[in-house]
Enzyme design. Sequence first.
Site, PDB file in Angstrom:
ATOM      1  N   MET A   1      34.470  43.915  61.033  1.00  0.00           N
ATOM      2  CA  MET A   1      33.386  42.956  61.245  1.00  0.00           C
ATOM      3  C   MET A   1      32.880  43.086  62.677  1.00  0.00           C
ATOM      4  SD  MET A   1      31.408  40.633  60.009  1.00  0.00           S
ATOM      5  CE  MET A   1      32.141  40.209  58.446  1.00  0.00           C
ATOM      6  N   HIS A   2      31.746  43.739  62.824  1.00  0.00           N
ATOM      7  CA  HIS A   2      31.098  43.875  64.131  1.00  0.00           C
ATOM      8  C   HIS A   2      29.654  43.417  63.978  1.00  0.00           C
ATOM      9  CE1 HIS A   2      29.069  47.718  63.034  1.00  0.00           C
ATOM     10  NE2 HIS A   2      30.138  47.854  62.260  1.00  0.00           N
ATOM     11  N   ALA A   3      28.806  43.670  64.935  1.00  0.00           N
ATOM     12  CA  ALA A   3      27.455  43.095  64.964  1.00  0.00           C
ATOM     13  C   ALA A   3      26.614  43.437  63.734  1.00  0.00           C
ATOM     14  CB  ALA A   3      26.732  43.525  66.238  1.00  0.00           C
TER      15      ALA A   3
ATOM     16  N   ALA B   1      27.833  41.623  60.586  1.00  0.00           N
ATOM     17  CA  ALA B   1      27.603  40.190  60.786  1.00  0.00           C
ATOM     18  C   ALA B   1      26.136  39.848  60.549  1.00  0.00           C
ATOM     19  CB  ALA B   1      28.039  39.769  62.189  1.00  0.00           C
TER      20      ALA B   1
ATOM     21  N   GLU C   1      27.946  50.947  55.281  1.00  0.00           N
ATOM     22  CA  GLU C   1      28.153  51.728  56.510  1.00  0.00           C
ATOM     23  C   GLU C   1      28.860  53.055  56.266  1.00  0.00           C
ATOM     24  OE1 GLU C   1      28.199  48.707  60.183  1.00  0.00           O
ATOM     25  OE2 GLU C   1      30.150  49.180  59.338  1.00  0.00           O
TER      26      GLU C   1
END
Length: 90
Positions: free
Chosen positions: A15-17, A20, A89
């Site tokens: 969970m990164h930018a 999110a 991703e």
Amino acid sequence: MTVKQTVEISNKLGMHARPAMKLFELMQNYDAEVLLRNDEGTVAEANSVIALLMLDSAKGRQIEIEANGPQEVEALAAVIALFNAGFDED
């Protein structure tokens, strides 16, 4: 009524930018409150990018998703699909 399910973070960076923001944008389509809880008990509202980043959850960690509201079932299904897709991703 509240619906819940636990998922595993599968995208490489956790969970990164970017994830999110994707989750935040997804939540704008549903009339439901969605909370995420990591395996350490930290809770974040899915409509807060900053709170989601505070989950500090890496690949392989478990996240409990809880939805409540008129579109809780649909919102939960959409969030689960996003997690299962690795936030697109990989």
